[in-house]
Design a protein around this motif. Sequence first.
Motif, short mmCIF file in Angstrom:
data_model
loop_
_atom_site.label_atom_id
_atom_site.label_comp_id
_atom_site.label_asym_id
_atom_site.label_seq_id
_atom_site.Cartn_x
_atom_site.Cartn_y
_atom_site.Cartn_z
N THR A 142 0.80 -1.19 0.03
CA THR A 142 0.00 0.05 0.02
C THR A 142 0.90 1.22 -0.10
O THR A 142 1.44 1.41 0.91
N PRO A 143 0.83 2.04 -1.17
CA PRO A 143 1.81 3.12 -1.33
C PRO A 143 1.28 4.45 -0.04
O PRO A 143 0.07 4.37 0.05
N THR A 144 2.20 5.16 0.32
CA THR A 144 2.00 6.32 1.07
C THR A 144 1.25 7.22 0.49
O THR A 144 1.57 7.59 -0.76
N ARG A 145 0.01 7.77 0.92
CA ARG A 145 -0.79 8.82 0.06
C ARG A 145 -0.12 9.96 -0.27
O ARG A 145 0.71 10.47 0.83
N PRO A 146 -0.16 10.54 -1.39
CA PRO A 146 0.57 11.95 -1.74
C PRO A 146 -0.09 13.12 -0.86
O PRO A 146 0.41 14.24 -0.66
N ALA A 147 -1.37 12.99 -0.49
CA ALA A 147 -2.00 14.02 0.37
C ALA A 147 -3.06 13.49 1.25
O ALA A 147 -3.80 12.31 0.93
N HIS A 148 -3.28 14.07 2.26
CA HIS A 148 -4.43 13.40 3.08
C HIS A 148 -5.62 14.04 2.52
O HIS A 148 -6.11 15.36 2.38
N VAL A 149 -6.48 13.33 1.97
CA VAL A 149 -7.83 13.65 1.36
C VAL A 149 -8.66 14.36 2.13
O VAL A 149 -9.25 15.47 1.71
N GLU A 150 -8.82 14.09 3.45
CA GLU A 150 -9.78 14.76 4.18
C GLU A 150 -9.37 16.12 4.73
O GLU A 150 -10.15 16.87 5.15
N ALA A 151 -8.13 16.17 4.74
CA ALA A 151 -7.57 17.69 4.91
C ALA A 151 -7.73 18.33 3.85
O ALA A 151 -8.16 19.61 4.13
N VAL A 152 -8.17 18.10 2.53
CA VAL A 152 -8.10 18.82 1.56
C VAL A 152 -9.75 18.97 1.25
O VAL A 152 -10.39 20.02 0.95
N PHE A 153 -10.35 17.87 1.67
CA PHE A 153 -11.95 17.89 1.70
C PHE A 153 -12.69 17.44 2.89
O PHE A 153 -12.90 16.21 2.95
N PRO A 154 -12.73 18.30 3.97
CA PRO A 154 -13.18 17.78 5.36
C PRO A 154 -14.40 17.23 5.40
O PRO A 154 -14.85 16.32 6.20
N GLU A 155 -15.25 17.54 4.42
CA GLU A 155 -16.77 17.09 4.35
C GLU A 155 -16.78 15.42 4.21
O GLU A 155 -17.61 14.80 4.50
N LEU A 156 -15.51 14.85 3.83
CA LEU A 156 -15.69 13.45 3.19
C LEU A 156 -15.44 12.60 4.61
O LEU A 156 -15.53 11.28 4.59
N ALA A 157 -15.02 13.44 5.49
CA ALA A 157 -14.76 12.43 6.79
C ALA A 157 -15.88 11.86 7.35
O ALA A 157 -15.97 10.59 8.11
N ALA A 158 -17.14 12.30 7.10
CA ALA A 158 -18.41 11.63 7.33
C ALA A 158 -18.59 10.37 6.75
O ALA A 158 -19.41 9.38 7.21
N TYR A 159 -17.91 10.12 5.62
CA TYR A 159 -17.99 8.77 4.68
C TYR A 159 -16.79 7.79 5.09
O TYR A 159 -16.92 6.79 4.32
N ARG A 160 -16.04 8.03 6.18
CA ARG A 160 -14.75 7.35 6.07
C ARG A 160 -15.24 6.03 6.67
O ARG A 160 -15.87 5.91 7.57
N GLY A 161 -14.47 5.01 6.19
CA GLY A 161 -14.80 3.68 6.46
C GLY A 161 -13.61 2.75 6.92
O GLY A 161 -12.56 3.34 6.76
N ARG A 162 -13.60 1.51 7.03
CA ARG A 162 -12.54 0.82 7.39
C ARG A 162 -12.39 -0.26 6.30
O ARG A 162 -13.44 -1.09 6.18
N THR A 163 -11.32 -0.74 5.92
CA THR A 163 -11.14 -1.94 4.82
C THR A 163 -9.89 -2.67 5.22
O THR A 163 -8.92 -2.20 6.06
N THR A 164 -9.69 -3.89 4.84
CA THR A 164 -8.52 -4.64 5.12
C THR A 164 -7.93 -5.25 3.93
O THR A 164 -8.76 -6.07 3.07
N ARG A 165 -6.73 -5.05 3.50
CA ARG A 165 -5.92 -5.46 2.58
C ARG A 165 -5.30 -6.80 2.96
O ARG A 165 -4.62 -6.69 4.00
N LEU A 166 -5.58 -8.17 2.47
CA LEU A 166 -5.15 -9.20 2.76
C LEU A 166 -3.59 -9.58 2.55
O LEU A 166 -3.25 -10.34 3.11
N HIS A 167 -3.17 -9.14 1.24
CA HIS A 167 -1.71 -9.25 1.04
C HIS A 167 -1.52 -10.79 1.08
O HIS A 167 -0.59 -11.13 1.75
N PRO A 168 -2.08 -11.44 0.01
CA PRO A 168 -1.81 -12.97 0.12
C PRO A 168 -0.35 -13.06 -0.58
O PRO A 168 -0.12 -12.41 -1.55
N ARG A 169 0.46 -14.26 0.00
CA ARG A 169 1.76 -14.57 -0.49
C ARG A 169 1.82 -15.96 -0.38
O ARG A 169 1.44 -16.63 0.37
N PRO A 170 2.20 -16.57 -1.89
CA PRO A 170 2.15 -18.13 -1.73
C PRO A 170 2.98 -18.67 -0.77
O PRO A 170 4.13 -18.14 -0.40
#
Length: 203
Positions: A5-33
Amino acid sequence: MTRTTPTRPAHVEAVFPELAAYRGRTTRLHPRPERPGMHESHVGGPMLWPAGEPWPVCQEPHQPETEGYVPDDVRSARAAGVWPRSRPWPGSGAPGEDGSVPFVGLAQFFRRDIPALAAGPDGADLVQIFRCPCNHGPYLERRYHLLWRRAAETERAERFLAAPPEVPMLRWEHELPEPCVLHPEEQAALPPWQTAASGSTQA
Protein backbone atom coordinates in the motif's frame (compact mmCIF):
# COMPACT_ATOMS: atom_id res chain seq x y z
CA MET A 1 6.77 -8.63 5.03
CA THR A 2 6.81 -5.56 2.74
CA ARG A 3 3.42 -3.94 2.38
CA THR A 4 2.31 -2.85 -1.06
CA THR A 5 0.00 0.00 0.00
CA PRO A 6 1.77 3.19 -1.12
CA THR A 7 1.90 6.30 1.04
CA ARG A 8 -0.81 8.73 0.00
CA PRO A 9 0.53 11.89 -1.68
CA ALA A 10 -2.06 13.96 0.21
CA HIS A 11 -4.44 13.55 3.12
CA VAL A 12 -7.76 13.65 1.29
CA GLU A 13 -9.80 14.64 4.33
CA ALA A 14 -7.51 17.58 4.98
CA VAL A 15 -8.32 18.87 1.52
CA PHE A 16 -12.01 17.89 1.61
CA PRO A 17 -13.10 17.84 5.30
CA GLU A 18 -16.67 16.97 4.35
CA LEU A 19 -15.51 13.47 3.35
CA ALA A 20 -14.73 12.55 6.96
CA ALA A 21 -18.36 11.56 7.52
CA TYR A 22 -18.02 8.87 4.84
CA ARG A 23 -14.80 7.28 6.13
CA GLY A 24 -14.87 3.52 6.64
CA ARG A 25 -12.36 0.78 7.32
CA THR A 26 -11.18 -1.92 4.96
CA THR A 27 -8.58 -4.66 5.15
CA ARG A 28 -6.02 -5.48 2.50
CA LEU A 29 -5.14 -9.16 2.83
CA HIS A 30 -1.74 -9.18 1.04
CA PRO A 31 -1.76 -12.90 0.09
CA ARG A 32 1.66 -14.48 -0.45
CA PRO A 33 2.24 -18.02 -1.83
CA GLU A 34 3.18 -20.28 1.06
CA ARG A 35 1.90 -23.35 2.93
CA PRO A 36 -0.62 -22.13 5.53
CA GLY A 37 -1.98 -24.32 8.31
CA MET A 38 -5.59 -25.10 9.11
CA HIS A 39 -5.52 -22.80 12.15
CA GLU A 40 -4.57 -19.76 10.05
CA SER A 41 -6.47 -17.35 7.85
CA HIS A 42 -5.54 -18.15 4.27
CA VAL A 43 -6.47 -18.59 0.64
CA GLY A 44 -6.33 -22.08 -0.82
CA GLY A 45 -5.00 -23.82 2.29
CA PRO A 46 -6.40 -26.63 4.47
CA MET A 47 -9.71 -25.85 6.12
CA LEU A 48 -10.24 -26.21 9.85
CA TRP A 49 -12.65 -29.12 9.45
CA PRO A 50 -13.67 -31.71 12.10
CA ALA A 51 -13.02 -35.24 10.78
CA GLY A 52 -16.56 -36.48 11.42
CA GLU A 53 -18.31 -33.63 9.60
CA PRO A 54 -19.49 -34.18 6.00
CA TRP A 55 -17.67 -32.08 3.40
CA PRO A 56 -20.02 -29.78 1.43
CA VAL A 57 -21.05 -30.99 -2.01
CA CYS A 58 -22.91 -29.32 -4.86
CA GLN A 59 -25.97 -31.34 -5.83
CA GLU A 60 -27.23 -29.24 -8.74
CA PRO A 61 -26.97 -30.30 -12.40
CA HIS A 62 -23.71 -29.29 -14.09
CA GLN A 63 -22.83 -28.36 -17.64
CA PRO A 64 -21.13 -31.07 -19.73
CA GLU A 65 -17.44 -30.54 -20.51
CA THR A 66 -15.07 -31.81 -23.19
CA GLU A 67 -11.71 -31.37 -21.46
CA GLY A 68 -10.20 -30.28 -18.17
CA TYR A 69 -7.27 -30.45 -15.76
CA VAL A 70 -6.40 -33.04 -13.14
CA PRO A 71 -5.66 -31.30 -9.80
CA ASP A 72 -2.38 -33.17 -9.27
CA ASP A 73 -1.27 -32.19 -12.79
CA VAL A 74 -1.96 -28.55 -11.91
CA ARG A 75 0.10 -28.75 -8.71
CA SER A 76 3.03 -30.44 -10.47
CA ALA A 77 2.99 -27.90 -13.30
CA ARG A 78 2.95 -24.97 -10.88
CA ALA A 79 5.91 -26.41 -8.99
CA ALA A 80 7.80 -26.75 -12.28
CA GLY A 81 6.77 -23.31 -13.52
CA VAL A 82 5.00 -24.66 -16.60
CA TRP A 83 1.43 -24.78 -17.88
CA PRO A 84 -0.46 -28.03 -17.09
CA ARG A 85 -1.68 -30.15 -19.96
CA SER A 86 -5.41 -30.66 -20.37
CA ARG A 87 -7.03 -34.07 -20.65
CA PRO A 88 -10.25 -35.29 -22.28
CA TRP A 89 -13.14 -35.26 -19.85
CA PRO A 90 -13.90 -38.86 -18.82
CA GLY A 91 -17.20 -40.62 -19.40
CA SER A 92 -20.12 -38.65 -20.78
CA GLY A 93 -18.53 -35.31 -19.99
CA ALA A 94 -21.19 -34.40 -17.44
CA PRO A 95 -19.49 -33.64 -14.08
CA GLY A 96 -21.24 -35.22 -11.15
CA GLU A 97 -24.03 -36.93 -13.07
CA ASP A 98 -25.27 -38.31 -9.77
CA GLY A 99 -25.64 -34.72 -8.56
CA SER A 100 -22.68 -34.68 -6.17
CA VAL A 101 -19.53 -32.66 -6.79
CA PRO A 102 -17.29 -31.70 -3.85
CA PHE A 103 -16.93 -27.98 -3.30
CA VAL A 104 -13.40 -26.57 -3.49
CA GLY A 105 -12.24 -24.73 -0.39
CA LEU A 106 -11.30 -21.19 -1.45
CA ALA A 107 -10.45 -19.39 1.79
CA GLN A 108 -11.02 -19.11 5.51
CA PHE A 109 -10.80 -15.99 7.66
CA PHE A 110 -10.52 -15.73 11.46
CA ARG A 111 -11.56 -12.51 13.20
CA ARG A 112 -8.48 -12.84 15.41
CA ASP A 113 -6.40 -12.28 12.25
CA ILE A 114 -8.74 -9.78 10.62
CA PRO A 115 -10.38 -7.61 13.34
CA ALA A 116 -12.47 -5.75 10.77
CA LEU A 117 -14.17 -8.98 9.67
CA ALA A 118 -17.91 -8.74 10.27
CA ALA A 119 -19.24 -10.94 13.05
CA GLY A 120 -21.15 -14.00 11.92
CA PRO A 121 -24.41 -15.39 13.31
CA ASP A 122 -24.48 -16.47 16.97
CA GLY A 123 -21.01 -15.10 17.67
CA ALA A 124 -19.27 -16.96 14.83
CA ASP A 125 -15.76 -15.63 14.24
CA LEU A 126 -14.51 -17.92 11.48
CA VAL A 127 -15.89 -17.89 7.94
CA GLN A 128 -15.07 -20.53 5.33
CA ILE A 129 -15.77 -19.98 1.64
CA PHE A 130 -16.23 -22.71 -0.98
CA ARG A 131 -16.95 -22.79 -4.71
CA CYS A 132 -18.32 -25.50 -6.95
CA PRO A 133 -15.64 -26.24 -9.58
CA CYS A 134 -18.24 -26.80 -12.31
CA ASN A 135 -20.45 -24.58 -14.43
CA HIS A 136 -24.22 -24.31 -14.01
CA GLY A 137 -26.92 -23.35 -16.46
CA PRO A 138 -26.73 -21.82 -19.95
CA TYR A 139 -24.90 -18.73 -18.65
CA LEU A 140 -22.17 -20.75 -16.90
CA GLU A 141 -23.06 -19.51 -13.43
CA ARG A 142 -21.00 -20.45 -10.40
CA ARG A 143 -22.21 -21.72 -7.04
CA TYR A 144 -20.64 -20.69 -3.74
CA HIS A 145 -21.07 -22.00 -0.22
CA LEU A 146 -20.32 -19.93 2.88
CA LEU A 147 -20.01 -21.45 6.36
CA TRP A 148 -19.70 -19.59 9.68
CA ARG A 149 -18.17 -21.25 12.75
CA ARG A 150 -17.08 -20.44 16.27
CA ALA A 151 -13.31 -20.88 16.03
CA ALA A 152 -12.63 -21.91 19.64
CA GLU A 153 -15.43 -24.47 19.56
CA THR A 154 -14.26 -25.94 16.25
CA GLU A 155 -10.63 -26.12 17.37
CA ARG A 156 -11.64 -28.39 20.24
CA ALA A 157 -12.49 -31.21 17.84
CA GLU A 158 -10.65 -34.46 18.62
CA ARG A 159 -9.58 -35.04 15.01
CA PHE A 160 -9.49 -32.99 11.84
CA LEU A 161 -9.95 -33.89 8.19
CA ALA A 162 -6.54 -34.79 6.74
CA ALA A 163 -7.51 -34.14 3.11
CA PRO A 164 -10.88 -33.04 1.67
CA PRO A 165 -12.57 -34.98 -1.13
CA GLU A 166 -11.42 -33.71 -4.49
CA VAL A 167 -12.98 -33.69 -7.94
CA PRO A 168 -11.02 -35.78 -10.48
CA MET A 169 -11.10 -32.97 -13.06
CA LEU A 170 -11.35 -29.17 -13.12
CA ARG A 171 -12.64 -27.21 -16.10
CA TRP A 172 -9.86 -24.61 -15.81
CA GLU A 173 -6.46 -24.83 -14.14
CA HIS A 174 -7.06 -21.63 -12.16
CA GLU A 175 -10.05 -23.27 -10.45
CA LEU A 176 -7.52 -24.81 -8.04
CA PRO A 177 -6.58 -21.98 -5.64
CA GLU A 178 -2.90 -21.40 -4.92
CA PRO A 179 -2.22 -21.77 -1.17
CA CYS A 180 -1.38 -18.35 0.28
CA VAL A 181 -0.79 -16.96 3.74
CA LEU A 182 -2.28 -13.55 4.52
CA HIS A 183 -0.74 -10.41 5.97
CA PRO A 184 -3.81 -8.28 6.81
CA GLU A 185 -3.40 -4.52 6.83
CA GLU A 186 -6.20 -2.20 7.89
CA GLN A 187 -6.73 0.91 5.83
CA ALA A 188 -9.10 3.86 5.90
CA ALA A 189 -11.48 3.76 2.95
CA LEU A 190 -13.68 6.35 1.29
CA PRO A 191 -16.56 5.59 -1.10
CA PRO A 192 -16.47 6.54 -4.80
CA TRP A 193 -16.84 10.27 -5.29
CA GLN A 194 -20.25 9.76 -6.91
CA THR A 195 -21.55 8.23 -3.67
CA ALA A 196 -20.27 11.06 -1.50
CA ALA A 197 -21.56 13.66 -3.98
CA SER A 198 -24.99 12.03 -4.01
CA GLY A 199 -25.09 12.01 -0.21
CA SER A 200 -24.12 15.68 -0.01
CA THR A 201 -26.82 16.59 -2.51
CA GLN A 202 -29.47 14.67 -0.61
CA ALA A 203 -28.39 16.28 2.66
